[in-house]
Design a protein around this motif. Structure first.
Motif, PDB file in Angstrom:
ATOM      1  N   VAL A  46       0.837  -1.204   0.000  1.00  0.00           N
ATOM      2  CA  VAL A  46       0.000   0.000   0.000  1.00  0.00           C
ATOM      3  C   VAL A  46       0.870   1.251   0.000  1.00  0.00           C
ATOM      4  O   VAL A  46       0.610   2.209  -0.727  1.00  0.00           O
ATOM      5  N   GLN A  47       1.916   1.239   0.801  1.00  0.00           N
ATOM      6  CA  GLN A  47       2.807   2.395   0.830  1.00  0.00           C
ATOM      7  C   GLN A  47       3.422   2.630  -0.547  1.00  0.00           C
ATOM      8  O   GLN A  47       3.497   3.764  -1.016  1.00  0.00           O
ATOM      9  N   LEU A  48       3.817   1.562  -1.216  1.00  0.00           N
ATOM     10  CA  LEU A  48       4.410   1.688  -2.540  1.00  0.00           C
ATOM     11  C   LEU A  48       3.367   2.057  -3.599  1.00  0.00           C
ATOM     12  O   LEU A  48       3.683   2.764  -4.560  1.00  0.00           O
ATOM     13  N   VAL A  49       2.132   1.603  -3.419  1.00  0.00           N
ATOM     14  CA  VAL A  49       1.053   2.010  -4.334  1.00  0.00           C
ATOM     15  C   VAL A  49       0.842   3.522  -4.219  1.00  0.00           C
ATOM     16  O   VAL A  49       0.649   4.209  -5.229  1.00  0.00           O
ATOM     17  N   CYS A  50       0.896   4.044  -3.006  1.00  0.00           N
ATOM     18  CA  CYS A  50       0.764   5.495  -2.822  1.00  0.00           C
ATOM     19  C   CYS A  50       1.860   6.228  -3.598  1.00  0.00           C
ATOM     20  O   CYS A  50       1.595   7.263  -4.221  1.00  0.00           O
ATOM     21  N   ILE A  51       3.068   5.695  -3.575  1.00  0.00           N
ATOM     22  CA  ILE A  51       4.162   6.295  -4.345  1.00  0.00           C
ATOM     23  C   ILE A  51       3.844   6.208  -5.832  1.00  0.00           C
ATOM     24  O   ILE A  51       4.018   7.189  -6.575  1.00  0.00           O
ATOM     25  N   GLN A  52       3.375   5.053  -6.296  1.00  0.00           N
ATOM     26  CA  GLN A  52       3.021   4.899  -7.710  1.00  0.00           C
ATOM     27  C   GLN A  52       1.929   5.898  -8.107  1.00  0.00           C
ATOM     28  O   GLN A  52       1.890   6.355  -9.246  1.00  0.00           O
ATOM     29  N   LEU A  53       1.082   6.266  -7.160  1.00  0.00           N
ATOM     30  CA  LEU A  53       0.007   7.227  -7.430  1.00  0.00           C
ATOM     31  C   LEU A  53       0.469   8.676  -7.246  1.00  0.00           C
ATOM     32  O   LEU A  53      -0.343   9.595  -7.299  1.00  0.00           O
ATOM     33  N   GLY A  54       1.771   8.875  -7.019  1.00  0.00           N
ATOM     34  CA  GLY A  54       2.325  10.219  -6.997  1.00  0.00           C
ATOM     35  C   GLY A  54       2.601  10.815  -5.631  1.00  0.00           C
ATOM     36  O   GLY A  54       2.969  11.985  -5.525  1.00  0.00           O
ATOM     37  N   GLU A  55       2.460  10.026  -4.571  1.00  0.00           N
ATOM     38  CA  GLU A  55       2.706  10.528  -3.219  1.00  0.00           C
ATOM     39  C   GLU A  55       4.156  10.283  -2.817  1.00  0.00           C
ATOM     40  O   GLU A  55       4.884   9.565  -3.493  1.00  0.00           O
ATOM     41  N   SER A  56       4.559  10.841  -1.681  1.00  0.00           N
ATOM     42  CA  SER A  56       5.963  10.795  -1.264  1.00  0.00           C
ATOM     43  C   SER A  56       6.398   9.436  -0.720  1.00  0.00           C
ATOM     44  O   SER A  56       7.557   9.058  -0.856  1.00  0.00           O
ATOM     45  N   GLY A  57       5.478   8.721  -0.050  1.00  0.00           N
ATOM     46  CA  GLY A  57       5.838   7.439   0.541  1.00  0.00           C
ATOM     47  C   GLY A  57       6.481   7.557   1.904  1.00  0.00           C
ATOM     48  O   GLY A  57       6.845   6.558   2.507  1.00  0.00           O
ATOM     49  N   LYS A  58       6.615   8.769   2.425  1.00  0.00           N
ATOM     50  CA  LYS A  58       7.257   8.954   3.731  1.00  0.00           C
ATOM     51  C   LYS A  58       6.330   8.611   4.887  1.00  0.00           C
ATOM     52  O   LYS A  58       6.765   8.099   5.901  1.00  0.00           O
ATOM     53  N   ASN A  59       5.043   8.924   4.740  1.00  0.00           N
ATOM     54  CA  ASN A  59       4.070   8.644   5.788  1.00  0.00           C
ATOM     55  C   ASN A  59       2.794   8.163   5.112  1.00  0.00           C
ATOM     56  O   ASN A  59       2.101   8.951   4.453  1.00  0.00           O
ATOM     57  N   ILE A  60       2.497   6.894   5.258  1.00  0.00           N
ATOM     58  CA  ILE A  60       1.379   6.289   4.530  1.00  0.00           C
ATOM     59  C   ILE A  60       0.047   6.956   4.868  1.00  0.00           C
ATOM     60  O   ILE A  60      -0.795   7.162   3.989  1.00  0.00           O
TER      61      ILE A  60
END
Length: 150
Positions: A46-60
């Motif tokens: 999920v954290q990596l999906v957030c990154i794939q969706l353009g987020e930083s990935g620092k805080n889920i």
């Protein structure tokens, strides 16, 4: 123990980044031996999906909040939060004991694929079909909607 193991988990959505698919597969490989470990790995997905969706990935949690502010559908937000919370509780003392709820862990795999379908696959399919429309039609649609021309 039977070798090779039979895996009942559906494969990961092919539109997920390769790294996410590898972690998903690892979670599927260990699910029978460690539901807790599988849940924790899916939380990482999920954290990596957030990154794939353009987020930083620092805080889920902040990444999910940012996606919500950008218009994330409620059911996707809830799916992200379910995997986040269950995954967190898998490695920290909490109210959810995934070792006693194998169905819960199996549902997490489905949620990861649902998130990918809704946020990556479907938009990609629609964009591909839209881009196949004649340029003159795309211009008419952009003019109708007040979009700036590229």
């Amino acid at each position: 123990m039977i070798y090779p193991r039979l895996r009942a988990t559906k494969p990961p959505n092919p539109d997920l980044d390769e790294k996410i698919r590898r972690i998903y597969e690892e979670a599927a490989d260990i699910r029978q031996d460690s539901a807790r470990g599988a849940a924790a790995l899916l939380r990482l997905c999920v954290q990596l999906v957030c990154i794939q969706l353009g987020e930083s990935g620092k805080n889920i949690n902040e990444d999910i909040g940012s996606l919500v502010r950008k218009g994330l559908p409620v059911e996707v937000q809830q799916a992200l939060d379910v995997v986040r919370v269950v995954g967190n509780n898998a490695v920290h003392p909490g109210q959810i004991d995934v070792d006693d709820h194998e169905d819960t862990v199996e549902a997490l795999f489905s949620l990861i694929n649902m998130i990918a379908d809704r946020m990556i696959t479907h938009p990609k399919q629609v964009a591909g079909l839209f881009s196949a429309l004649p340029a003159s039609i795309q211009e008419q649609i952009a003019k109708r909607d007040g979009a700036k021309q590229p």
